[in-house]
Structure formats: structure tokens, C-alpha cells
Design a protein around this motif. Structure first.
Motif: not given
Length: 139
Positions: A34-49, A76-86
Motif C-alpha cells: 500500500l505504501v509503495k503504491a502511494g495508497v496508504m496515508l495512515a493505518g492503526e489497530g485499536l485496543h478492545p472496547s 465496533l472497530i478493531a482498526g483502520f486505514w486512511l487511503w488515497q485512491v482514484r
């Protein structure tokens, strides 16, 4: 276009079960793509609720704070990415390549851009937004 890619929680993530070394390696490789393709802006896993809180805003101006855990695991959410795509379709194609387990659920949501808000987003508000983004980027 930016998209928030939301990894939904499951019983394991809510129980605090950490991913295996194999899964961490597979996800690391995927994130590298994702990073090499310029897609990933951020991404993290989250602790449990169970380690989180919810803050409610009442009509009377009062705030209520409720400690986790929260009952509806599927919401509930366990993690996320922020992507830049077309396009939305490109985001879907990327997530199809992700190393998830059977039963995992991923939600993809487009992020609002300044132009989406119309005339209500005045030049002054746009300028304020740009200043804030510059401050964040400078950190």
C-alpha cells in the motif's frame, strides 16, 4: 479521493487476542504494498472496547461518559486505514487483496473533502482548515 477503511471488531479483537506472527508478517507485507503504491496515508489497530469510553452529548448540554466494553461487537472497530485512491472501485480492489480471515468484515467509507461542503464552507473556514492541516503536517 480519500477513503477510511474500517476493520470491524470480532470476538478475538474484543477479547484482546493479539494477531499471530504469521498474520503480523502478512499484514506488514500488505501495508508495504500500500505504501509503495502511494495508497496508504495512515493505518492503526485499536485496543478492545473494554479499554475505551463513549461520551454522550445531551440536549441539556451535559456530557455522559460510559466505560467500555460495549455490547454490540459487530458495530465496533478493531482498526483502520486512511487511503488515497482514484475511486471507490480501486479501494475495493485493494481490500480484496488484504490478508484477512474468513468471517472478517471491512467497511469502506469516503472521506469528505472541502469542496463537498458547498457554500457553507466559507473562504474563512477553508483558510482555517488549511492552517490546521499545515500545523498537523508540521508535527
Amino acid at each position: 479521493m480519500r477513503f477510511m477503511v474500517i476493520v470491524k471488531a470480532n470476538q478475538d479483537t474484543e477479547a484482546g487476542v493479539m494477531p499471530s506472527e504469521q498474520m503480523l508478517a502478512a499484514m506488514g507485507k500488505y501495508n508495504e504494498e500500500l505504501v509503495k503504491a502511494g495508497v496508504m496515508l495512515a493505518g492503526e489497530g485499536l485496543h478492545p472496547s473494554s479499554k475505551g469510553v463513549r461520551v454522550g452529548f445531551g440536549a441539556d448540554g451535559k456530557r455522559t461518559v460510559v466505560d467500555g466494553p460495549f455490547a454490540e461487537t459487530k458495530e465496533l472497530i478493531a482498526g483502520f486505514w486512511l487511503w488515497q485512491v482514484r475511486s471507490r472501485e480501486e479501494a475495493i480492489e485493494w481490500i480484496k487483496r488484504a490478508p484477512f480471515e474468513p468471517g472478517d468484515v471491512i467497511e469502506i467509507r469516503q472521506v469528505f473533502e472541502a469542496e463537498d461542503f458547498g457554500a457553507e464552507f466559507t473562504p474563512e473556514l477553508r483558510e482555517q482548515e488549511e492552517r490546521l492541516r499545515e500545523q498537523i503536517a508540521a508535527r
